[in-house]
Enzyme design. Sequence first.
Site, mmCIF file in Angstrom:
data_model
loop_
_atom_site.group_PDB
_atom_site.id
_atom_site.type_symbol
_atom_site.label_atom_id
_atom_site.label_comp_id
_atom_site.label_asym_id
_atom_site.label_seq_id
_atom_site.Cartn_x
_atom_site.Cartn_y
_atom_site.Cartn_z
ATOM 1 N N ASP A 66 -14.638 -9.522 84.791
ATOM 2 C CA ASP A 66 -15.425 -9.480 86.023
ATOM 3 C C ASP A 66 -16.437 -10.616 85.981
ATOM 4 O OD1 ASP A 66 -15.955 -7.862 88.401
ATOM 5 O OD2 ASP A 66 -17.886 -7.383 87.489
ATOM 6 N N TYR A 68 -19.910 -12.698 86.106
ATOM 7 C CA TYR A 68 -21.323 -12.340 85.918
ATOM 8 C C TYR A 68 -21.936 -12.020 87.277
ATOM 9 C CZ TYR A 68 -20.889 -14.584 81.303
ATOM 10 O OH TYR A 68 -20.510 -14.946 80.032
ATOM 11 N N PHE A 79 -16.514 -16.095 81.321
ATOM 12 C CA PHE A 79 -17.489 -16.254 80.239
ATOM 13 C C PHE A 79 -18.466 -17.410 80.446
ATOM 14 C CE2 PHE A 79 -13.899 -14.077 78.089
ATOM 15 C CZ PHE A 79 -14.567 -12.923 77.684
ATOM 16 N N HIS A 188 -13.600 -7.213 71.977
ATOM 17 C CA HIS A 188 -14.339 -8.042 72.938
ATOM 18 C C HIS A 188 -15.581 -8.632 72.270
ATOM 19 C CE1 HIS A 188 -16.569 -9.076 76.634
ATOM 20 N NE2 HIS A 188 -15.382 -9.079 77.220
#
Length: 226
Positions: A66, A68, A79, A188
């Site tokens: 998703d 930020y 990322f 993760h």
Amino acid sequence: MQTIQLPISWQAVLAEELEKPYFSKLQEFLIEERQSYCIYPPEKDVFSAFELTAYEQVNVLLLGQDPYHGENQAHGLCFSVKPGIKSPPSLMNIFKELRTDTGFDIPSHGYLVNWAKQGVLMLNAVLTVRAGTANSHKNQGWEIFTDAVINQVNQKPDPVIFVLWGGYAQKKLKLIDTTRHLVIQSSHPSPLSARHGFFGSKPFSAINSALKGWGKPEIDWELGDW
């Protein structure tokens, strides 16, 4: 309704997807959302990953979940954050592993465009989000679209490295022909899970080792200062 303009190289493989009813509904949803809320990333950046990494150039697919949802963070690459924005915790953990794995210093910024320009498709499963509300655009159609992207990359005749960090990303394993492609997976990099398999996994050197073995250019992971 605005016509979505994917880069030419991606239009060739995703044109049919853009004509499907779910995608029209998704566009209608996004128009309504942008009229009522602040949506990230900005409209011009939604397809940045595709603009920076042509279909023919994809050698690595790094999957996020998703965008930020903080101000000025998201710009269309998983990322990554815009220059001048503090690197979020997951990205800092990625940089810590990068330092351990390669010896490169932790960069002063979190702008990962140089990785994308070298053939790393930095794809989120969902490409938009409402400001301040994580996962607010899930189950609106983006996942169908990005599954189609993964499927098209899987169909490339040359081998690709799929990087799946965390349980959400690893659910996409079923879309990948592991007899032809390499999958690198671990927990993760988020603070909640990084110590349970991400730290010490050395994904960056593993990617370059595979690329070298295939006769493909290795990725220069060093970002330096911005």
